[in-house]
Design a protein around this motif. Structure first.
Motif, PDB file in Angstrom:
ATOM      1  N   GLY A 196       0.822  -1.217   0.000  1.00 50.63           N
ATOM      2  CA  GLY A 196       0.000   0.000   0.000  1.00 50.63           C
ATOM      3  C   GLY A 196       0.848   1.256   0.000  1.00 50.63           C
ATOM      4  O   GLY A 196       0.523   2.241  -0.663  1.00 50.63           O
ATOM      5  N   TYR A 197       1.950   1.228   0.744  1.00 49.17           N
ATOM      6  CA  TYR A 197       2.889   2.354   0.782  1.00 49.17           C
ATOM      7  C   TYR A 197       3.494   2.598  -0.599  1.00 49.17           C
ATOM      8  O   TYR A 197       3.616   3.739  -1.045  1.00 49.17           O
ATOM      9  N   LEU A 198       3.850   1.521  -1.295  1.00 50.45           N
ATOM     10  CA  LEU A 198       4.397   1.673  -2.651  1.00 50.45           C
ATOM     11  C   LEU A 198       3.358   2.270  -3.599  1.00 50.45           C
ATOM     12  O   LEU A 198       3.702   3.102  -4.444  1.00 50.45           O
ATOM     13  N   VAL A 199       2.098   1.843  -3.475  1.00 51.08           N
ATOM     14  CA  VAL A 199       1.036   2.416  -4.305  1.00 51.08           C
ATOM     15  C   VAL A 199       0.912   3.908  -4.018  1.00 51.08           C
ATOM     16  O   VAL A 199       0.834   4.733  -4.931  1.00 51.08           O
ATOM     17  N   ARG A 200       0.908   4.269  -2.729  1.00 57.40           N
ATOM     18  CA  ARG A 200       0.798   5.682  -2.355  1.00 57.40           C
ATOM     19  C   ARG A 200       1.963   6.491  -2.905  1.00 57.40           C
ATOM     20  O   ARG A 200       1.781   7.603  -3.375  1.00 57.40           O
ATOM     21  N   CYS A 201       3.164   5.942  -2.822  1.00 57.25           N
ATOM     22  CA  CYS A 201       4.352   6.717  -3.193  1.00 57.25           C
ATOM     23  C   CYS A 201       4.631   6.743  -4.689  1.00 57.25           C
ATOM     24  O   CYS A 201       5.176   7.731  -5.187  1.00 57.25           O
ATOM     25  N   LEU A 202       4.301   5.679  -5.399  1.00 60.20           N
ATOM     26  CA  LEU A 202       4.667   5.600  -6.812  1.00 60.20           C
ATOM     27  C   LEU A 202       3.503   5.845  -7.774  1.00 60.20           C
ATOM     28  O   LEU A 202       3.710   6.361  -8.866  1.00 60.20           O
ATOM     29  N   VAL A 203       2.286   5.481  -7.379  1.00 55.00           N
ATOM     30  CA  VAL A 203       1.146   5.612  -8.276  1.00 55.00           C
ATOM     31  C   VAL A 203       0.388   6.916  -8.042  1.00 55.00           C
ATOM     32  O   VAL A 203      -0.019   7.585  -8.989  1.00 55.00           O
ATOM     33  N   ALA A 204       0.198   7.288  -6.778  1.00 55.36           N
ATOM     34  CA  ALA A 204      -0.571   8.501  -6.477  1.00 55.36           C
ATOM     35  C   ALA A 204       0.021   9.767  -7.104  1.00 55.36           C
ATOM     36  O   ALA A 204      -0.721  10.589  -7.634  1.00 55.36           O
ATOM     37  N   PRO A 205       1.359   9.959  -7.092  1.00 55.61           N
ATOM     38  CA  PRO A 205       1.903  11.191  -7.682  1.00 55.61           C
ATOM     39  C   PRO A 205       1.842  11.258  -9.207  1.00 55.61           C
ATOM     40  O   PRO A 205       2.257  12.254  -9.794  1.00 55.61           O
ATOM     41  N   ALA A 206       1.303  10.251  -9.854  1.00 49.90           N
ATOM     42  CA  ALA A 206       1.210  10.258 -11.321  1.00 49.90           C
ATOM     43  C   ALA A 206       0.319  11.377 -11.836  1.00 49.90           C
ATOM     44  O   ALA A 206       0.326  11.678 -13.030  1.00 49.90           O
ATOM     45  N   PHE A 207      -0.417  12.030 -10.932  1.00 52.12           N
ATOM     46  CA  PHE A 207      -1.281  13.134 -11.360  1.00 52.12           C
ATOM     47  C   PHE A 207      -0.473  14.279 -11.975  1.00 52.12           C
ATOM     48  O   PHE A 207      -1.035  15.088 -12.708  1.00 52.12           O
ATOM     49  N   VAL A 208       0.820  14.348 -11.734  1.00 54.82           N
ATOM     50  CA  VAL A 208       1.621  15.435 -12.318  1.00 54.82           C
ATOM     51  C   VAL A 208       1.710  15.308 -13.837  1.00 54.82           C
ATOM     52  O   VAL A 208       1.983  16.293 -14.519  1.00 54.82           O
ATOM     53  N   TRP A 209       1.468  14.103 -14.366  1.00 56.16           N
ATOM     54  CA  TRP A 209       1.510  13.905 -15.822  1.00 56.16           C
ATOM     55  C   TRP A 209       0.169  14.168 -16.494  1.00 56.16           C
ATOM     56  O   TRP A 209       0.084  14.163 -17.729  1.00 56.16           O
ATOM     57  N   PHE A 210      -0.894  14.379 -15.735  1.00 57.05           N
ATOM     58  CA  PHE A 210      -2.217  14.523 -16.330  1.00 57.05           C
ATOM     59  C   PHE A 210      -2.326  15.685 -17.321  1.00 57.05           C
ATOM     60  O   PHE A 210      -2.993  15.525 -18.340  1.00 57.05           O
ATOM     61  N   PRO A 211      -1.698  16.847 -17.082  1.00 58.34           N
ATOM     62  CA  PRO A 211      -1.802  17.897 -18.101  1.00 58.34           C
ATOM     63  C   PRO A 211      -1.220  17.481 -19.454  1.00 58.34           C
ATOM     64  O   PRO A 211      -1.703  17.905 -20.502  1.00 58.34           O
ATOM     65  N   ASP A 212      -0.184  16.627 -19.448  1.00 57.20           N
ATOM     66  CA  ASP A 212       0.397  16.150 -20.704  1.00 57.20           C
ATOM     67  C   ASP A 212      -0.422  15.028 -21.329  1.00 57.20           C
ATOM     68  O   ASP A 212      -0.450  14.869 -22.542  1.00 57.20           O
ATOM     69  N   ILE A 213      -1.090  14.241 -20.503  1.00 59.83           N
ATOM     70  CA  ILE A 213      -1.870  13.106 -20.995  1.00 59.83           C
ATOM     71  C   ILE A 213      -3.242  13.551 -21.492  1.00 59.83           C
ATOM     72  O   ILE A 213      -3.720  13.097 -22.527  1.00 59.83           O
ATOM     73  N   LEU A 214      -3.869  14.442 -20.731  1.00 67.43           N
ATOM     74  CA  LEU A 214      -5.246  14.852 -21.030  1.00 67.43           C
ATOM     75  C   LEU A 214      -5.287  16.149 -21.833  1.00 67.43           C
ATOM     76  O   LEU A 214      -5.994  17.088 -21.494  1.00 67.43           O
TER      77      LEU A 214
END
Length: 104
Positions: A52-70
């Protein structure tokens, strides 16, 4: 630029959630555990908590790429999607993972 921002977010989230985990383990526990059931530990984490800690640390911050993806969506919509992503990936998914792996 986005890779540096992602790495900064991973670092900040990792430190913050590690401190949170230490506080729960050292002070009091939020987890309802069976005291007779053995749990495998990795330092202050059980196996499920670590995943769960790895999900929080590695997957949750992926929102920084959303302006480039969307590309093409309004900025307000991108911000809403990023906020929902952050809440779901930092609270709900890790809890589901922890409970599934650890069984409590």
């Amino acid at each position: 630029m986005m890779d540096k921002l992602y790495l900064a977010a991973v670092t900040i989230f990792g430190i913050g959630w590690y401190i949170e985990q230490r506080m729960y383990v050292d002070g009091y526990t939020r987890r309802k555990r069976d005291p007779y059931k053995p749990i495998d530990y990795l330092g202050v984490f059980s196996i499920g908590e670590f995943v769960g800690y790895l999900v929080r640390c590695l997957v949750a911050p992926a929102f920084v790429w959303f302006p480039d993806i969307l590309i093409g969506l309004p900025d307000n919509l991108i911000q809403v999607i990023a906020a929902v992503w952050l809440v779901v990936m930092s609270i709900f998914v890790p809890i589901l993972v922890e409970r599934t792996i650890d069984g409590f």
